[in-house]
Design a protein around this motif. Structure first.
Motif, PDB file in Angstrom:
ATOM      1  N   ILE A 230      -4.561  43.166   8.674  1.00  0.00           N
ATOM      2  CA  ILE A 230      -5.853  43.114   7.982  1.00  0.00           C
ATOM      3  C   ILE A 230      -5.978  44.178   6.892  1.00  0.00           C
ATOM      4  O   ILE A 230      -6.618  43.954   5.857  1.00  0.00           O
ATOM      5  CB  ILE A 230      -7.016  43.257   8.997  1.00  0.00           C
ATOM      6  N   TYR A 231      -5.358  45.350   7.075  1.00  0.00           N
ATOM      7  CA  TYR A 231      -5.578  46.481   6.165  1.00  0.00           C
ATOM      8  C   TYR A 231      -5.172  46.188   4.720  1.00  0.00           C
ATOM      9  O   TYR A 231      -5.984  46.398   3.798  1.00  0.00           O
ATOM     10  CB  TYR A 231      -4.847  47.716   6.689  1.00  0.00           C
ATOM     11  N   PRO A 232      -3.954  45.714   4.456  1.00  0.00           N
ATOM     12  CA  PRO A 232      -3.596  45.471   3.044  1.00  0.00           C
ATOM     13  C   PRO A 232      -4.434  44.374   2.415  1.00  0.00           C
ATOM     14  O   PRO A 232      -4.703  44.406   1.206  1.00  0.00           O
ATOM     15  CB  PRO A 232      -2.116  45.082   3.107  1.00  0.00           C
ATOM     16  N   ARG A 233      -4.880  43.412   3.190  1.00  0.00           N
ATOM     17  CA  ARG A 233      -5.676  42.315   2.648  1.00  0.00           C
ATOM     18  C   ARG A 233      -7.066  42.782   2.229  1.00  0.00           C
ATOM     19  O   ARG A 233      -7.599  42.350   1.204  1.00  0.00           O
ATOM     20  CB  ARG A 233      -5.738  41.175   3.669  1.00  0.00           C
ATOM     21  N   ILE A 234      -7.658  43.680   3.000  1.00  0.00           N
ATOM     22  CA  ILE A 234      -8.969  44.214   2.625  1.00  0.00           C
ATOM     23  C   ILE A 234      -8.847  45.117   1.408  1.00  0.00           C
ATOM     24  O   ILE A 234      -9.714  45.117   0.525  1.00  0.00           O
ATOM     25  CB  ILE A 234      -9.604  44.972   3.805  1.00  0.00           C
ATOM     26  N   ARG A 235      -7.759  45.881   1.322  1.00  0.00           N
ATOM     27  CA  ARG A 235      -7.547  46.724   0.134  1.00  0.00           C
ATOM     28  C   ARG A 235      -7.483  45.885  -1.136  1.00  0.00           C
ATOM     29  O   ARG A 235      -8.084  46.229  -2.167  1.00  0.00           O
ATOM     30  CB  ARG A 235      -6.251  47.529   0.284  1.00  0.00           C
ATOM     31  N   LEU A 236      -6.766  44.781  -1.090  1.00  0.00           N
ATOM     32  CA  LEU A 236      -6.661  43.908  -2.251  1.00  0.00           C
ATOM     33  C   LEU A 236      -7.979  43.203  -2.534  1.00  0.00           C
ATOM     34  O   LEU A 236      -8.349  42.997  -3.694  1.00  0.00           O
ATOM     35  CB  LEU A 236      -5.545  42.886  -2.018  1.00  0.00           C
ATOM     36  N   ALA A 237      -8.701  42.826  -1.483  1.00  0.00           N
ATOM     37  CA  ALA A 237      -9.998  42.171  -1.670  1.00  0.00           C
ATOM     38  C   ALA A 237     -10.976  43.101  -2.390  1.00  0.00           C
ATOM     39  O   ALA A 237     -11.758  42.664  -3.241  1.00  0.00           O
ATOM     40  CB  ALA A 237     -10.569  41.734  -0.320  1.00  0.00           C
TER      41      ALA A 237
END
Length: 291
Positions: free
Chosen positions: A187-194
């Motif tokens: 989940i962490y890299p996806r939220i950073r990109l979001a």
């Protein structure tokens, strides 16, 4: 014709350029473990410029971490050599006509991490609202396995799990020693990109249940800053304890909300029809209060 870029931006490189532009005197060179001369940032110069303490490894401090967190950060910044391919036969027009291309909506099939990276060039800082409904990590969920230590073929043979479009998945059972770690690494890299896709007034809403809500809030606090935590909404998703409930019934889930930059108020004007419907005044409040 404009030359096509065959890879997404290197976000780590972009961050280095921003830091170098702010503090050019902190840019230096050093030698890596292989004896190669590489660029570097002088920590002592940076400390002088920002006039605050820089925490070294081994020093006690408040932090939120887990195994492979550094790899998750690198994964978010790492460019990919992929592109989106338009498929007209799967498109639907405004009037519902199959194959129509006049709709302003876009539906993307694929690994959502890759999709988020590919959307950076066109939608960076332009998205007003993002809603995501990730796996809740209940012990039966399948999550994306971002593991580059195995080839795609090897991983598929070992796990036997892919989604309907071929993306690698793994079942994260609750007896797995990396139960929370695997979920956070997903989940962490996806939220950073979001976050990068959001406009200055953009907001993100994330559905979750009690298993990972605490970890989700901590991860978002780190990515957005806790000042940008608008609210954690609680909603009742079922009524009654249920015939198979043991102990305390779980009747609620959560929607975690963060803003790119926390606004002074969050309110929307009511339409004339809504004003007629909601015309009563609360006895406890004489005026509308913004969140």
């Amino acid at each position: 014709m404009e030359k096509l870029k065959m890879h997404t931006p290197d976000l780590a490189e972009e961050n280095y350029k921003k830091l170098a532009a702010l503090f050019p005197n902190a840019v230096t060179e050093t030698i890596d473990d292989d004896g190669n001369v590489i660029r570097a940032i002088d920590k002592d110069v940076l400390m002088q410029e920002i006039n605050t303490k820089v925490v070294d490894d081994g020093q006690e401090r408040y932090q939120f971490t887990w195994p492979d967190k550094r790899k998750a950060v690198i994964l978010a910044n790492q460019p990919i050599a992929k592109t989106l391919r338009f498929e007209k036969e799967k498109s639907v027009g405004k009037d519902g006509t199959p194959g129509g291309i006049d709709s302003q909506n876009i539906y993307i099939e694929g690994d959502n991490l890759d999709a988020l990276k590919l959307l950076q060039e066109t939608y960076l800082g332009k998205v007003k609202m993002i809603y995501i409904d990730p796996p809740y990590n209940t012990g039966n969920d399948f999550i994306y396995e971002d593991d580059f230590s195995q080839s795609v073929a090897d991983y598929t043979n070992n796990s036997g799990q892919t989604d309907e479009v071929g993306n690698r998945l793994v079942q994260n059972s609750d007896n797995n020693g990396r139960f929370h770690t695997d979920w956070l690494n997903m989940i962490y890299p996806r939220i950073r990109l979001a976050k990068d896709l959001l406009s200055n007034y953009g907001m993100i809403f994330i559905s979750i249940n009690e298993i990972e809500v605490t970890n989700l809030v901590k991860a978002c606090d780190e990515i957005f800053g806790n000042d940008c935590h608008v609210a954690t909404f609680v909603w009742k998703n079922k009524y009654g304890p249920g015939a198979f409930t043991r102990g305390v019934a779980s009747l609620h889930e959560y929607v975690v909300c963060y803003a790119k930059h926390y606004p002074n108020s969050i309110e929307a004007e009511l339409s004339e029809e809504e004003q007629k419907k909601y015309c009563k005044r609360d006895n406890k409040f004489e005026k509308r209060v913004a969140i």
